[in-house]
Motif scaffolding. Structure first.
Motif, PDB file in Angstrom:
ATOM      1  N   SER A 292       0.855  -1.178   0.000  1.00 56.07           N
ATOM      2  CA  SER A 292       0.000   0.000   0.000  1.00 56.07           C
ATOM      3  C   SER A 292       0.894   1.232   0.000  1.00 56.07           C
ATOM      4  O   SER A 292       1.751   1.374   0.875  1.00 56.07           O
ATOM      5  CB  SER A 292      -0.900   0.021   1.242  1.00 56.07           C
ATOM      6  N   LEU A 293       0.719   2.089  -0.989  1.00 61.45           N
ATOM      7  CA  LEU A 293       1.525   3.304  -1.094  1.00 61.45           C
ATOM      8  C   LEU A 293       0.757   4.495  -0.551  1.00 61.45           C
ATOM      9  O   LEU A 293      -0.403   4.715  -0.905  1.00 61.45           O
ATOM     10  CB  LEU A 293       1.922   3.574  -2.549  1.00 61.45           C
ATOM     11  N   PHE A 294       1.415   5.263   0.309  1.00 67.09           N
ATOM     12  CA  PHE A 294       0.866   6.501   0.850  1.00 67.09           C
ATOM     13  C   PHE A 294       1.771   7.639   0.394  1.00 67.09           C
ATOM     14  O   PHE A 294       2.987   7.568   0.568  1.00 67.09           O
ATOM     15  CB  PHE A 294       0.819   6.462   2.382  1.00 67.09           C
ATOM     16  N   ARG A 295       1.207   8.685  -0.184  1.00 62.68           N
ATOM     17  CA  ARG A 295       1.974   9.837  -0.666  1.00 62.68           C
ATOM     18  C   ARG A 295       2.199  10.809   0.478  1.00 62.68           C
ATOM     19  O   ARG A 295       1.281  11.193   1.196  1.00 62.68           O
ATOM     20  CB  ARG A 295       1.199  10.515  -1.797  1.00 62.68           C
ATOM     21  N   PHE A 296       3.479  11.212   0.681  1.00 65.89           N
ATOM     22  CA  PHE A 296       3.814  12.172   1.719  1.00 65.89           C
ATOM     23  C   PHE A 296       3.206  13.539   1.397  1.00 65.89           C
ATOM     24  O   PHE A 296       3.223  13.982   0.250  1.00 65.89           O
ATOM     25  CB  PHE A 296       5.330  12.341   1.861  1.00 65.89           C
ATOM     26  N   ASN A 297       2.715  14.216   2.428  1.00 64.28           N
ATOM     27  CA  ASN A 297       2.268  15.602   2.338  1.00 64.28           C
ATOM     28  C   ASN A 297       3.367  16.469   2.952  1.00 64.28           C
ATOM     29  O   ASN A 297       4.452  15.978   3.262  1.00 64.28           O
ATOM     30  CB  ASN A 297       0.943  15.789   3.091  1.00 64.28           C
ATOM     31  N   LEU A 298       3.100  17.728   3.191  1.00 61.07           N
ATOM     32  CA  LEU A 298       4.063  18.598   3.860  1.00 61.07           C
ATOM     33  C   LEU A 298       4.199  18.186   5.317  1.00 61.07           C
ATOM     34  O   LEU A 298       3.242  17.737   5.938  1.00 61.07           O
ATOM     35  CB  LEU A 298       3.613  20.058   3.778  1.00 61.07           C
ATOM     36  N   SER A 299       5.398  18.349   5.870  1.00 58.09           N
ATOM     37  CA  SER A 299       5.575  18.013   7.282  1.00 58.09           C
ATOM     38  C   SER A 299       4.743  18.968   8.127  1.00 58.09           C
ATOM     39  O   SER A 299       4.517  20.109   7.757  1.00 58.09           O
ATOM     40  CB  SER A 299       7.054  18.069   7.680  1.00 58.09           C
ATOM     41  N   THR A 300       4.283  18.461   9.265  1.00 59.60           N
ATOM     42  CA  THR A 300       3.384  19.263  10.100  1.00 59.60           C
ATOM     43  C   THR A 300       4.122  20.095  11.136  1.00 59.60           C
ATOM     44  O   THR A 300       3.555  21.028  11.682  1.00 59.60           O
ATOM     45  CB  THR A 300       2.348  18.358  10.809  1.00 59.60           C
ATOM     46  N   ASN A 301       5.394  19.767  11.420  1.00 65.88           N
ATOM     47  CA  ASN A 301       6.130  20.557  12.407  1.00 65.88           C
ATOM     48  C   ASN A 301       7.545  20.910  11.930  1.00 65.88           C
ATOM     49  O   ASN A 301       8.410  21.216  12.729  1.00 65.88           O
ATOM     50  CB  ASN A 301       6.180  19.834  13.761  1.00 65.88           C
ATOM     51  N   GLY A 302       7.763  20.836  10.624  1.00 64.53           N
ATOM     52  CA  GLY A 302       9.078  21.176  10.095  1.00 64.53           C
ATOM     53  C   GLY A 302      10.100  20.107  10.413  1.00 64.53           C
ATOM     54  O   GLY A 302       9.763  18.986  10.760  1.00 64.53           O
ATOM     55  N   GLY A 303      11.339  20.436  10.266  1.00 68.02           N
ATOM     56  CA  GLY A 303      12.413  19.475  10.468  1.00 68.02           C
ATOM     57  C   GLY A 303      12.947  19.038   9.119  1.00 68.02           C
ATOM     58  O   GLY A 303      12.183  18.646   8.238  1.00 68.02           O
ATOM     59  N   SER A 304      14.255  19.134   8.941  1.00 59.15           N
ATOM     60  CA  SER A 304      14.832  18.866   7.626  1.00 59.15           C
ATOM     61  C   SER A 304      14.611  17.423   7.171  1.00 59.15           C
ATOM     62  O   SER A 304      14.463  17.171   5.982  1.00 59.15           O
ATOM     63  CB  SER A 304      16.325  19.210   7.618  1.00 59.15           C
ATOM     64  N   PHE A 305      14.556  16.471   8.113  1.00 63.75           N
ATOM     65  CA  PHE A 305      14.332  15.090   7.701  1.00 63.75           C
ATOM     66  C   PHE A 305      12.960  14.934   7.049  1.00 63.75           C
ATOM     67  O   PHE A 305      12.846  14.437   5.928  1.00 63.75           O
ATOM     68  CB  PHE A 305      14.475  14.128   8.884  1.00 63.75           C
ATOM     69  N   CYS A 306      11.910  15.355   7.742  1.00 63.15           N
ATOM     70  CA  CYS A 306      10.557  15.222   7.191  1.00 63.15           C
ATOM     71  C   CYS A 306      10.378  16.080   5.942  1.00 63.15           C
ATOM     72  O   CYS A 306       9.715  15.675   4.990  1.00 63.15           O
ATOM     73  CB  CYS A 306       9.504  15.568   8.246  1.00 63.15           C
ATOM     74  N   ASP A 307      10.977  17.264   5.940  1.00 59.66           N
ATOM     75  CA  ASP A 307      10.868  18.123   4.760  1.00 59.66           C
ATOM     76  C   ASP A 307      11.553  17.506   3.545  1.00 59.66           C
ATOM     77  O   ASP A 307      11.194  17.805   2.411  1.00 59.66           O
ATOM     78  CB  ASP A 307      11.468  19.503   5.041  1.00 59.66           C
ATOM     79  N   GLY A 308      12.535  16.620   3.769  1.00 58.85           N
ATOM     80  CA  GLY A 308      13.282  16.020   2.677  1.00 58.85           C
ATOM     81  C   GLY A 308      12.801  14.650   2.235  1.00 58.85           C
ATOM     82  O   GLY A 308      13.444  14.012   1.391  1.00 58.85           O
TER      83      GLY A 308
ATOM     84  N   ILE B 215       8.195  -1.471   5.864  1.00 51.31           N
ATOM     85  CA  ILE B 215       8.070  -0.145   5.276  1.00 51.31           C
ATOM     86  C   ILE B 215       9.319   0.174   4.465  1.00 51.31           C
ATOM     87  O   ILE B 215      10.403  -0.339   4.745  1.00 51.31           O
ATOM     88  CB  ILE B 215       7.842   0.955   6.345  1.00 51.31           C
ATOM     89  N   SER B 216       9.152   1.024   3.472  1.00 48.59           N
ATOM     90  CA  SER B 216      10.287   1.530   2.708  1.00 48.59           C
ATOM     91  C   SER B 216       9.944   2.924   2.202  1.00 48.59           C
ATOM     92  O   SER B 216       8.809   3.198   1.829  1.00 48.59           O
ATOM     93  CB  SER B 216      10.645   0.596   1.553  1.00 48.59           C
ATOM     94  N   PHE B 217      10.946   3.802   2.253  1.00 48.55           N
ATOM     95  CA  PHE B 217      10.780   5.175   1.774  1.00 48.55           C
ATOM     96  C   PHE B 217      12.163   5.766   1.554  1.00 48.55           C
ATOM     97  O   PHE B 217      13.176   5.183   1.941  1.00 48.55           O
ATOM     98  CB  PHE B 217       9.976   6.025   2.769  1.00 48.55           C
ATOM     99  N   SER B 218      12.207   6.917   0.910  1.00 47.15           N
ATOM    100  CA  SER B 218      13.479   7.584   0.629  1.00 47.15           C
ATOM    101  C   SER B 218      13.472   8.995   1.178  1.00 47.15           C
ATOM    102  O   SER B 218      12.458   9.691   1.141  1.00 47.15           O
ATOM    103  CB  SER B 218      13.725   7.646  -0.881  1.00 47.15           C
ATOM    104  N   SER B 219      14.654   9.399   1.693  1.00 48.42           N
ATOM    105  CA  SER B 219      14.865  10.787   2.110  1.00 48.42           C
ATOM    106  C   SER B 219      15.807  11.424   1.094  1.00 48.42           C
ATOM    107  O   SER B 219      16.123  10.812   0.070  1.00 48.42           O
ATOM    108  CB  SER B 219      15.436  10.838   3.531  1.00 48.42           C
TER     109      SER B 219
END
Length: 135
Positions: free
Chosen positions: A79-95, A116-120
């Motif tokens: 099941s693929l979930f598309r990332f939205n904008l981070s809710t509290n900032g932070g370079s990891f989530c933003d990237g 799980i698998s994802f890319s930063s």
């Protein structure tokens, strides 16, 4: 002709019953999942709360950030979930790039887990999550 129709129905029913477990595993995850996301020598505790088609994802220290994701589609049993904008900032989530994949699996004890698998920005991450309260 009647025997052929019965044979076709029996084969069809058998094939359908064989697919039922696979179809059940392909459903998107739901509820709270917890575990580790890993890259090389870095482990980060990860918590995911999934309700319907929405996922709230929290990455613990050293990243300490939150991001939401929206269910996109099923692809190759994941099941693929598309990332939205981070809710509290932070370079990891933003990237974080594009999406996170949740692939159902079974733990050694037979309980349900999710790979799980994802890319930063610079790394590919993998991990294993289990329903909250399970090892």
């Amino acid at each position: 002709m009647e025997n052929h129709r019965f044979g076709f129905c029996a084969i069809s029913a058998t094939l359908l019953l064989a697919l039922v477990p696979a179809l059940a595993l392909a459903a998107p995850p739901s509820g709270r999942l917890e575990g580790l996301a890993q890259h090389a020598n870095t482990d980060v505790a990860t918590r995911v709360d999934i309700t319907g088609k929405s996922a709230n994802i929290h990455f613990d220290a050293p990243f300490s950030c939150d991001i939401t994701a929206t269910y996109l589609k099923d692809d190759n049993g994941a099941s693929l979930f598309r990332f939205n904008l981070s809710t509290n900032g932070g370079s990891f989530c933003d990237g974080l790039k594009k999406e996170i994949a949740f692939k159902p699996a079974k733990a050694k004890d037979g309980s349900a887990i999710w790979h799980i698998s994802f890319s930063s920005k610079n790394n590919d991450w993998t991990g294993q999550l289990a329903p909250a309260g399970k090892p």
